[in-house]
Every structure is written in structure tokens, then in C-alpha cells.
Write an enzyme that holds these catalytic residues in place. Structure first.
Site, PDB file in Angstrom:
ATOM      1  N   SER A   1     -11.180   9.093  -1.809  1.00 50.88           N
ATOM      2  CA  SER A   1     -11.216   8.155  -0.849  1.00 50.88           C
ATOM      3  C   SER A   1     -12.727   8.130  -0.197  1.00 50.88           C
ATOM      4  CB  SER A   1     -10.221   8.321   0.319  1.00 50.88           C
ATOM      5  OG  SER A   1      -9.009   8.046  -0.533  1.00 50.88           O
TER       6      SER A   1
ATOM      7  N   SER B   1      -6.414  -2.695   1.250  1.00 46.87           N
ATOM      8  CA  SER B   1      -6.485  -2.488  -0.033  1.00 46.87           C
ATOM      9  C   SER B   1      -6.786  -3.672  -1.039  1.00 46.87           C
ATOM     10  CB  SER B   1      -5.251  -1.433  -0.685  1.00 46.87           C
ATOM     11  OG  SER B   1      -5.126  -0.315   0.003  1.00 46.87           O
TER      12      SER B   1
ATOM     13  N   GLU C   1       0.701  -1.216   0.058  1.00 44.45           N
ATOM     14  CA  GLU C   1       0.217   0.033   0.025  1.00 44.45           C
ATOM     15  C   GLU C   1       0.686   1.358  -0.161  1.00 44.45           C
ATOM     16  OE1 GLU C   1      -3.978  -0.489   2.094  1.00 44.45           O
ATOM     17  OE2 GLU C   1      -2.686  -1.777   3.384  1.00 44.45           O
TER      18      GLU C   1
END
Length: 324
Positions: A298, A165, A15
């Protein structure tokens, strides 16, 4: 007097790139009248401060400071934007706690607990929190595909136990594909969790401490164009993220109460984003993220905006809460 804020980003996991994006968004929106932000990039090889021209200056790990010319800079607070290890699994939090430096995410034990999907779900099940049926495999153990299918059924999800993720995750339809999926998960972690498939509406619920109060943000519905909410769906535009979610009032009430209950029961602080799937009106917990993505696209920033909180306010509140 302005406060020196270290925005830590990067980390040791897959990530890394997402964390860099999150950290740069925090850097962009932090209020310069109240704070002096410093971008600190952490990798396995080095910890560095990056100036405006991307010139590198080493971080002194003995006290988490930097030298700029003849001046030594200390930090009033660390804004944690690292997804994965060491920022989401408690290592960084424990280090900063030993140094007495405030930081914006939850404390080290809570971070380690929530980052470990198996331990998180095991901790919350006695409180009546519903979860998928699960099966555990560690690297080096023999894989009994028959036992796995008998317990969790097909299709099922194979996940790296300590990763985010959607790295290391697969949806498996046939038992002969299980070993390949488990090997894929082992590329991210040496522990694997295999879960039964829950066929229902997926939602993401942000819970934050904002202006001294625990606040549940508007709920986001996840509609993936792919088979599930994988990396492409999360980061490459292959999903719809609908805020507020198109769910019933009963479902909204149930998941809002549960997300706040989890936040308070685990003793979290700062930001969290929990993922659920509805089976009827009942939300089933998938995972809890304690350093969620903070890019402009996000989910948590989208939810904050829907609640009337802009990014400058969102980031400033996290810092002030940490310092208090």
C-alpha cells in the site's frame, strides 16, 4: 505491562477483502513485547475474534470485549483497519467513543466528513482549496445529461459519493454513457458526484501524527497503466507508484503545505492519505482517506518506509498516540 490491542478489520462495504489484508499486516508486524494483538472481524452478520487457528469467538458489543474460556478480555486500544463503513465513516469511532476506548483513526465527525466526498470538498473550498467542478445526483432524481455536460464537460468522472478503492467509479467520454455510469455508481451508494476531468500528474500524500508531531510523508506519484487509477491499477499491479514523486520543488512545496493544512484544518489524527492532481503547479484535491490501505504494497507504508519508518514503528506510534 503489555497492552491488549483489538485490530478491527472487515466491514460492510466492497472493501471488505482489502481491509482483511490490511488488518492481517498490522497483526503480523505489531510488536509482541509491548502488545497482545487480537484480530476482530466485523461483518453485518457478526463481530468475532479470530484466534491463531481461525477459531471464532463472539464479541460482546455491550462493552467491546471477548470471553476466552473463563477470562474476559478488555482492550486498551482499537487499531482501526476497516476501509469503508463502519470504520471510515465515523460509525465505529462514535461507538468506541461512547465506550471510552481509544482508537487509532480520526474522531467520528471528521471520519464522516472526509468519507463524504461532497461534504469534504464543500467544507474545504471556502479555505481556497482547489477542486474539480462537480455536479451532484441522488438516487431517484431525474438525470439531466445535458445539464451535467454543460457544467463539468467531457470526459468526466462519475463516482459513488461514499465509497473507496475506486469502487463505483467510471470515466465517461460521451453523454449517452452517463446514465450507465451513474447506475454503476449507485451500486455502491445512493449519492453520486460527477467531476470534471483534470489532466495532470496525480499524487498521493500521506500525513500522520508520529511521535507527537504532524508529519508529511514523502509524496507518491501515481502512473496508471489503465485509463485512470481504478481498482486494477490500485490492487492488481496495473500502475506505477513512484516515491518520491517526480515533481518540481515548487509542486512538492505546494502540495506538502496543502496536505498538512487540510489535516490540521479538519482536525484529523492518526493516518490520512490525500489524493491530488496538479494543474500546472497547483494541486487540486480529489479526496482524503482516513483509514488508508496498510498492506506491505500500500501507498502509505511505502511512504513511511521512504521516510525511514518501518511498519512496526508506524503501527506502534498510532497506538501510543491514540492511548495518549
Amino acid at each position: 505491562m503489555k497492552k491488549n490491542i483489538a485490530i478491527v478489520m472487515g466491514g460492510y462495504s466492497s472493501e471488505f477483502g482489502i481491509s482483511i489484508k490490511s488488518g492481517n499486516v498490522v497483526y503480523k508486524y505489531l510488536n509482541r513485547t509491548a502488545y497482545v494483538p487480537y484480530r476482530i472481524v466485523i461483518t453485518k452478520d457478526k463481530w468475532i475474534y479470530l484466534d491463531e487457528q481461525d477459531k471464532e469467538f463472539p464479541v460482546d458489543k455491550s462493552d467491546f470485549s471477548i470471553f476466552l474460556g473463563q477470562e474476559k478480555i478488555y482492550f486498551d486500544c482499537v487499531f482501526n483497519a476497516i476501509h469503508g463503513t463502519p470504520g471510515e465513516d465515523g460509525l465505529l469511532q462514535a461507538y468506541l467513543e461512547l465506550l471510552g476506548i481509544p482508537q487509532t483513526s480520526c474522531n467520528h465527525y471528521e471520519a464522516a466528513l472526509t468519507f463524504n466526498k461532497r461534504d469534504l470538498l464543500s467544507t474545504l473550498k471556502p479555505y481556497g482549496v482547489r477542486c474539480a467542478t462537480s455536479y451532484y445526483v441522488n438516487k431517484g432524481q431525474s438525470i439531466d445529461t445535458k445539464a451535467i455536460v454543460e457544467k463539468v464537460g467531457l470526459p468526466c468522472f462519475v463516482k459513488a459519493n461514499r465509497a473507496g478503492s475506486s469502487y463505483g467509479i467510471s470515466k465517461v467520454y460521451q453523454s449517452e454513457d452517463l446514465e450507465k455510469a451513474i447506475d454503476h455508481a449507485f451500486s455502491e451508494d445512493d449519492q453520486v458526484i460527477i467531476e470534471s476531468y483534470l489532466d495532470g500528474t496525480e499524487v498521493s500524500v500521506g500525513v500522520i501524527t508520529y511521535q507527537n508531531e504532524v508529519k508529511v510523508l514523502p509524496i507518491t506519484e501515481i502512473v496508471s497503466e489503465n485509463d485512470f487509477f481504478d481498482f486494477e491499477a490500485k490492487y492488481l499491479g496495473k500502475s506505477q507508484e513512484i516515491t518520491p514523486a517526480r515533481i518540481s520543488k515548487v509542486q512538492e512545496s505546494n502540495v506538502t503545505a496543502l496536505a498538512e493544512f487540510i489535516y490540521r484544518t479538519l482536525g484529523l489524527k492518526g493516518y490520512s492519505r490525500s489524493e491530488f492532481i496538479f494543474m500546472g503547479d497547483d494541486p487540486y484535491l480529489l479526496e482524503v482517506n482516513t483509514t488508508p490501505g496498510l498492506t506491505e504494497e500500500s501507498i502509505l507504508p511505502q511512504q513511511a518506509q521512504a521516510a525511514g519508518i518501518n511498519l512496526e514503528q508506524l503501527f506502534a506510534s498510532a497506538i501510543e498516540e491514540a492511548i495518549q
